[in-house]
Design an enzyme around this catalytic site. Sequence first.
Site, PDB file in Angstrom:
ATOM      1  N   ARG A   5     -10.314   6.928  30.455  1.00 41.01           N
ATOM      2  CA  ARG A   5      -9.149   7.536  29.787  1.00 41.01           C
ATOM      3  C   ARG A   5      -8.121   7.982  30.821  1.00 41.01           C
ATOM      4  O   ARG A   5      -6.906   7.888  30.601  1.00 41.01           O
ATOM      5  CB  ARG A   5      -9.556   8.684  28.862  1.00 41.01           C
ATOM      6  CG  ARG A   5     -10.281   9.813  29.544  1.00 41.01           C
ATOM      7  CD  ARG A   5     -10.574  10.966  28.566  1.00 41.01           C
ATOM      8  NE  ARG A   5     -11.453  11.948  29.178  1.00 41.01           N
ATOM      9  CZ  ARG A   5     -11.346  13.258  29.018  1.00 41.01           C
ATOM     10  NH1 ARG A   5     -10.400  13.765  28.251  1.00 41.01           N
ATOM     11  NH2 ARG A   5     -12.187  14.088  29.612  1.00 41.01           N
ATOM     12  N   GLN A  64     -16.552  14.134  16.310  1.00 41.58           N
ATOM     13  CA  GLN A  64     -15.587  13.704  17.323  1.00 41.58           C
ATOM     14  C   GLN A  64     -15.932  12.346  17.939  1.00 41.58           C
ATOM     15  O   GLN A  64     -15.208  11.868  18.803  1.00 41.58           O
ATOM     16  CB  GLN A  64     -15.521  14.730  18.474  1.00 41.58           C
ATOM     17  CG  GLN A  64     -15.532  16.180  18.053  1.00 41.58           C
ATOM     18  CD  GLN A  64     -14.285  16.589  17.313  1.00 41.58           C
ATOM     19  OE1 GLN A  64     -13.187  16.453  17.807  1.00 41.58           O
ATOM     20  NE2 GLN A  64     -14.446  17.061  16.074  1.00 41.58           N
ATOM     21  N   LEU A  85       6.753   7.165 -14.720  1.00 45.22           N
ATOM     22  CA  LEU A  85       5.511   6.490 -15.106  1.00 45.22           C
ATOM     23  C   LEU A  85       4.870   5.794 -13.917  1.00 45.22           C
ATOM     24  O   LEU A  85       5.505   4.986 -13.235  1.00 45.22           O
ATOM     25  CB  LEU A  85       5.798   5.468 -16.203  1.00 45.22           C
ATOM     26  CG  LEU A  85       6.194   6.059 -17.558  1.00 45.22           C
ATOM     27  CD1 LEU A  85       6.670   4.964 -18.494  1.00 45.22           C
ATOM     28  CD2 LEU A  85       5.021   6.816 -18.167  1.00 45.22           C
ATOM     29  N   GLU A 124      -2.137  11.293  12.148  1.00 42.05           N
ATOM     30  CA  GLU A 124      -2.441   9.961  12.668  1.00 42.05           C
ATOM     31  C   GLU A 124      -1.780   8.853  11.853  1.00 42.05           C
ATOM     32  O   GLU A 124      -1.435   7.799  12.399  1.00 42.05           O
ATOM     33  CB  GLU A 124      -3.954   9.746  12.724  1.00 42.05           C
ATOM     34  CG  GLU A 124      -4.698  10.655  13.707  1.00 42.05           C
ATOM     35  CD  GLU A 124      -4.997  12.045  13.162  1.00 42.05           C
ATOM     36  OE1 GLU A 124      -4.711  12.314  11.967  1.00 42.05           O
ATOM     37  OE2 GLU A 124      -5.516  12.885  13.938  1.00 42.05           O
ATOM     38  N   SER A 130       0.889  -1.149   0.000  1.00 42.15           N
ATOM     39  CA  SER A 130       0.000   0.000   0.000  1.00 42.15           C
ATOM     40  C   SER A 130       0.932   1.205   0.000  1.00 42.15           C
ATOM     41  O   SER A 130       1.688   1.424   0.953  1.00 42.15           O
ATOM     42  CB  SER A 130      -0.901  -0.001   1.233  1.00 42.15           C
ATOM     43  OG  SER A 130      -1.725   1.139   1.202  1.00 42.15           O
TER      44      SER A 130
END
Lengths: 608, 608
Positions: free
Chosen positions: B309, B418, B180, B357, B118
Amino acid sequence: MPERDLQYLAELAAQLRVDSVRAAAAAGSGHPTSSMSAADLMAVLFACHLRYDFTDPGNPANDHLIFSKGHASPLLYSLYKAAGIVDDEELLSFRKRGSRLEGHPTPRLPWVDVATGSLGQGLPIGVGVAMAGRLERLPYRVWVLCGDSELAEGSIWEAAEHAGDEGLANLTAIVDVNRLGQRGPTRHGWDIGAYARRFGAFGWHTIEIDGHDPGQIDFALSDACNTRRRPTVILAKTRKGEGVVEVENREGAHGKALKDPGKAVEELGGPRDVRVEVRAPEKAPTPHRFESGQLELPAYKVGDKVATRAAYGEALKALGAARGDVVALDGEVADSTKTETFGAAFPERFFEMYIAEQQMVAAAVGLQVRGWKPYAATFAAFFTRAHDFIRMAAVSRASIRLVGSHAGVAIGEDGPSQMGLEDLAMLRALYGSTVLYPCDANQTAALVAEMADVEGVSYLRTTRGSTPVIYEPGERFPVGGSRVLRHSPDDRATIVAAGVTVHEALAAADELAASGVPVGVIDLYSVKPVDAAALAEAATTTGTLITVEDHRLEGGLGDAVMDAVCELGPRVTKLGVTGLPGSATPEEQLSDARIDRHAIVAAVKRLL
Amino acid sequence: MPERDLQYLAELAAQLRVDSVRAAAAAGSGHPTSSMSAADLMAVLFACHLRYDFTDPGNPANDHLIFSKGHASPLLYSLYKAAGIVDDEELLSFRKRGSRLEGHPTPRLPWVDVATGSLGQGLPIGVGVAMAGRLERLPYRVWVLCGDSELAEGSIWEAAEHAGDEGLANLTAIVDVNRLGQRGPTRHGWDIGAYARRFGAFGWHTIEIDGHDPGQIDFALSDACNTRRRPTVILAKTRKGEGVVEVENREGAHGKALKDPGKAVEELGGPRDVRVEVRAPEKAPTPHRFESGQLELPAYKVGDKVATRAAYGEALKALGAARGDVVALDGEVADSTKTETFGAAFPERFFEMYIAEQQMVAAAVGLQVRGWKPYAATFAAFFTRAHDFIRMAAVSRASIRLVGSHAGVAIGEDGPSQMGLEDLAMLRALYGSTVLYPCDANQTAALVAEMADVEGVSYLRTTRGSTPVIYEPGERFPVGGSRVLRHSPDDRATIVAAGVTVHEALAAADELAASGVPVGVIDLYSVKPVDAAALAEAATTTGTLITVEDHRLEGGLGDAVMDAVCELGPRVTKLGVTGLPGSATPEEQLSDARIDRHAIVAAVKRLL
């Protein structure tokens, strides 16, 4: 600029700050300081340069303003108040349940083109809106307010490259360089030269200014309007929280209401009732449109072998001839996805986006802002690169069409990096999405045409290799439908498949029938929405469903089926890809993943 | 360089081309022309500059070579043959079932750090490997071979920004500018100055050369080694398919075996048996390591309210004290994700990746190449930005830990941009992934420690708001487990929840029990793998499961549960987010999404 005007602009900016502080105070949250830094920039834009008819948001001559730094929503809403289209009561409903004034702007407001709030997206989408303006030969300008923090996103540089190379002079980025991100200082702080060197290298006209000096701002905006053949970026040095000692240029003041809003408002000179008259645009020429005609989809002969990706290309070309509003984008793989068939026929409506999938999807979102019907294609696997853009497109209620080729292990030798094995899961989980997965060329052609009027994000999954044509040309395949391909009252189970596995399911059913085990087969070409009635019928008659898909077991066709029938309590067995494939032929891959005809037969026999 | 050496290098490069042509011919597919353009670059690198002990791939002093243009795998495998570690028979097994020589390189080969294929990923991952070198104070160099097409990917510029600003002089990008792409010419063709301006603006040392001139290549590679305080990019003008008239510098020759490989091999001077002696590195200093100690996880009092968190931040700090191999990365939101707690304690092991990210996840992948245990955090929603990197990390069998905060509608006022509502679907669908979703602080702490030794991609989902502590400190929560929180022999249904909805489920169960309807409650904190035994037990005893999750209905907890029990045929009702939320308080959001206690009670009553 006369002193009188400068005073007015200062007053307007002060009011924008006051109202930003007040809105956040009423909400108890929000981003007043990020609004305050950009207040002068936007005051001058609204008062002197924006051309927008707020009574007619659909006016094709209207400029477009995108808050790429969507968290500066208090500033945007304060601008709307100053423009007289939002009243003070609504301003103070900011972030409350049911209010149009959400934490980050969305198109629930008629003057907002797209939802923002995921940083680094507004500029690439602005590129798309600017591309539409060029396509329609309209004189509007696209203004994008960016934050400095978001310039770290790679998508910004995809946008810089596309706009710079295409010379989109109708696009202006205004960067509010307030030095402070959420957590602390940005990488480059107030070094606006660092940003200027970067944008300059990508071919942009760059202007560096003091973002609190209305005269400099006015000059920069005029300069942007007068610049030919290049997009412009205005790099404005500003202070976050400008005007209020409690927060001005201080760390730790991001994304929260001020502690003492009363004092802040006082410091800013108190509330005002300044109005801004945004000039409506001159009457624009009629937008350029392309010819439309009769839809004559390609027709494939039953029994022939044709790749669904090839049918996509030919159907899109037919659709392009029928509808002048269809445009196509591709991520430098048009020879693989077969978008090239459309591109050769309609070069003006084909956009080569190179290997920049985020910018490709963003451009599609931007084009649909102006009513175009974009189809964007790349390998199914590489749409994961643009996942956040697709997610935000759904939040924007944008109508875009994505076409992912080279789905599944069936691609063969190229190996796992090129295999779309998670695309159905990604696309199904989005708000309001439509997911289609045809198994033959005629079905593909019908679905390509069907997608043109589907609202929201729709997705078509195509296959690399050739598959037999099993449907007659001209058959209808409505979104949300399915096809029963094998069925008898004696069926002991029903196999549910889509795409390449439909052919495996049919072969398995034939083998099972020959050995005295009749099973049904459903072609579930509409993976979302699914044909719940047909699945419920199968679940209640045979009571046993076998799903088979060239995709991981999680989140794909099998889960869609289970979701539709779970309250009925049938037995469901899911076949899908679980391991990590290597290189092999397509047939070996289907066999190794245990999703071929033999695996289906074995699964049915095990169950019964 | 002496003439004799130049001749040798030309011979070696010719052999690499010959073997690339032969490998692709044997496979009937592959990318020989993309290999041929870079053959001289890699011949000189292997013969003169790479320091690698092929007998000991784990040698900490080894250089690292990443083929960011992974499709040039025939070149890489031909290099391995020239180095004597792959024989000709294996070379010709290229792309065949079971061969280690896959279509794109993967770490099935011991000399390959990460899977590529990728595009635009190898350079950002190389940045991570270079960061590890600096952290360990090791003298190795990181060489990344890039294609020109992939420079369109925004992730390349995230890497350029990070490496340039950090001054990673141990990193060299070698760009094979063969003009190319797959479909046709790249945007900038042979304008290597365009790329030099861009990299230069991002702070890199740039060198422009003829990529077929061994002397220039050698000089450039030496220059890269001698450059201080800046990464180097070598922009090499090359010809795709160099050396064979059939394909040289021709469009339409991408990604396919040559039509006449015999003639091509002849044109290239026939097969050779040139060997390259890659120099092993000097014995390196012992890699720098950080202190380890006893693990003392934070302990929270049952009944207190603590955000998971916050527990993540504190647990990671405790883990950092216990294990010197733990490092943390954050996407400029460490004050929200609470990675800042770790960062304040261990600044040397904390990496601020700013709002990039893709680069953040790539850096984590690069760091784990050298055995570090990276934890990378941002909002759950924003991991979608790095989806393709996470997908490829799974293909690389990389062990990285991702922590997504601000999950679900429960974040409240900030709105849909969010809200992580698709993260479970994204993470579950990956090969070999682990997905954890704790409901209280002690459980979070235990899982943070547990993750350190989980192989593959693991994910922890945390909640913004505070939730009651319901587990005692020190309880164990193994991956793949669950907790039965309510259970009686009379249970008429079982509610399965995780994270914030556990508390809603408990409240609903209490209310139902009070009205004479006993129901069980399972805390399914391990969403993948799931505790199939516990779910099967519930499915066969109560026969009715209600799943409830703060996530979209597709691909999340509910699907995980159904997947585990579908062959048993219980009734399953899924509660999850279906609409598009706006701004509202967390309580209003849970209510509007119909995933709060009242919705659960109503669902149970409807079912029974």
